[in-house]
Design an enzyme around this catalytic site. Sequence first.
Site, short mmCIF file in Angstrom:
data_model
loop_
_atom_site.label_atom_id
_atom_site.label_comp_id
_atom_site.label_asym_id
_atom_site.label_seq_id
_atom_site.Cartn_x
_atom_site.Cartn_y
_atom_site.Cartn_z
N GLU A 1 42.17 69.65 57.85
CA GLU A 1 42.32 68.90 56.61
C GLU A 1 41.14 69.13 55.66
OE1 GLU A 1 45.15 67.73 56.09
OE2 GLU A 1 45.99 67.07 58.02
N ALA A 2 40.81 70.40 55.49
CA ALA A 2 39.65 70.77 54.67
C ALA A 2 39.73 70.20 53.25
CB ALA A 2 39.54 72.29 54.60
N THR B 1 47.78 73.06 61.61
CA THR B 1 47.10 72.39 62.73
C THR B 1 47.46 73.05 64.05
OG1 THR B 1 47.03 70.33 61.48
CG2 THR B 1 46.73 70.15 63.85
N GLY C 1 48.10 76.70 53.69
CA GLY C 1 49.53 76.69 53.39
C GLY C 1 49.93 75.25 53.08
N CYS D 1 66.80 74.77 51.12
CA CYS D 1 67.58 76.02 51.15
C CYS D 1 67.24 76.93 52.32
CB CYS D 1 67.39 76.77 49.83
SG CYS D 1 65.79 77.58 49.72
#
Length: 197
Positions: free
Chosen positions: A101-102, A35, A28, A160
């Site tokens: 943090e691939a 994490t 995402g 928003c």
Amino acid sequence: MSDSFGPIEQAIPSHPHHRSGWIEVICGPMFSGKTEELIRRLRRAQIARQPVAIFKPVLDNRFSTDHLVSHSDITMRSKTVSTAAEILDQVGDAQVLGIDEAQFFGSDLVAVCRYLADHGKRVIIAGLDQDYRGVPFEPVPELLAEAEYITKTLAICVKCGAPANRSQRISSSSERVLVGAQDRYEARCRACFEAPE
Ligand code: ADP
Ligand code: ZN
């Protein structure tokens, strides 16, 4: 791509019952809780006394070199590695592996994760699925194809309030890799995201 890592292969004991492992991907935009979700799954495994090893790339040194740190300051001890292959060196007898943090590992990460899953490990990977332009961020898309389980996390659009699947860069750099947090990025939805030129 090769499935063989030479001498490193011998360092990983195969599962005694040849039971296969699997791959879970959590992906995402920034601030979506990747994490946090990775840490949640790893903590549960630790509570169940499963040996756990956690890795992050050397590039992501934002908060700490020996801990994962979420944007909400949840932390968990981790090992820093400079290449995906180094993960194989440091797996030891861990049964559950977390990789954060691939997107900062090269495409070697796919073969490494496949190898580990083939050898009985539960591999949980968190990473950005899109870069700051909204372009698929390798190797995460390829890992999605390889994975048994996929979770897509969403943030909240700061403009928003809609579910946000994009990381808007708010500084002017055009490097693909620009490490930062709230100072350089914000979560935006599809409608509020402005693709850079
Ligand atoms: P990721 O790994 O996806 O970047 P983290 O797990 O590090 O995300 O952090 C998630 C946390 O970020 C949330 O629990 C919340 O405290 C914080 N956060 C900051 N900005 C936002 C946002 N726009 N929407 C949702 N959470 C946010
Ligand atoms: Zn929006």
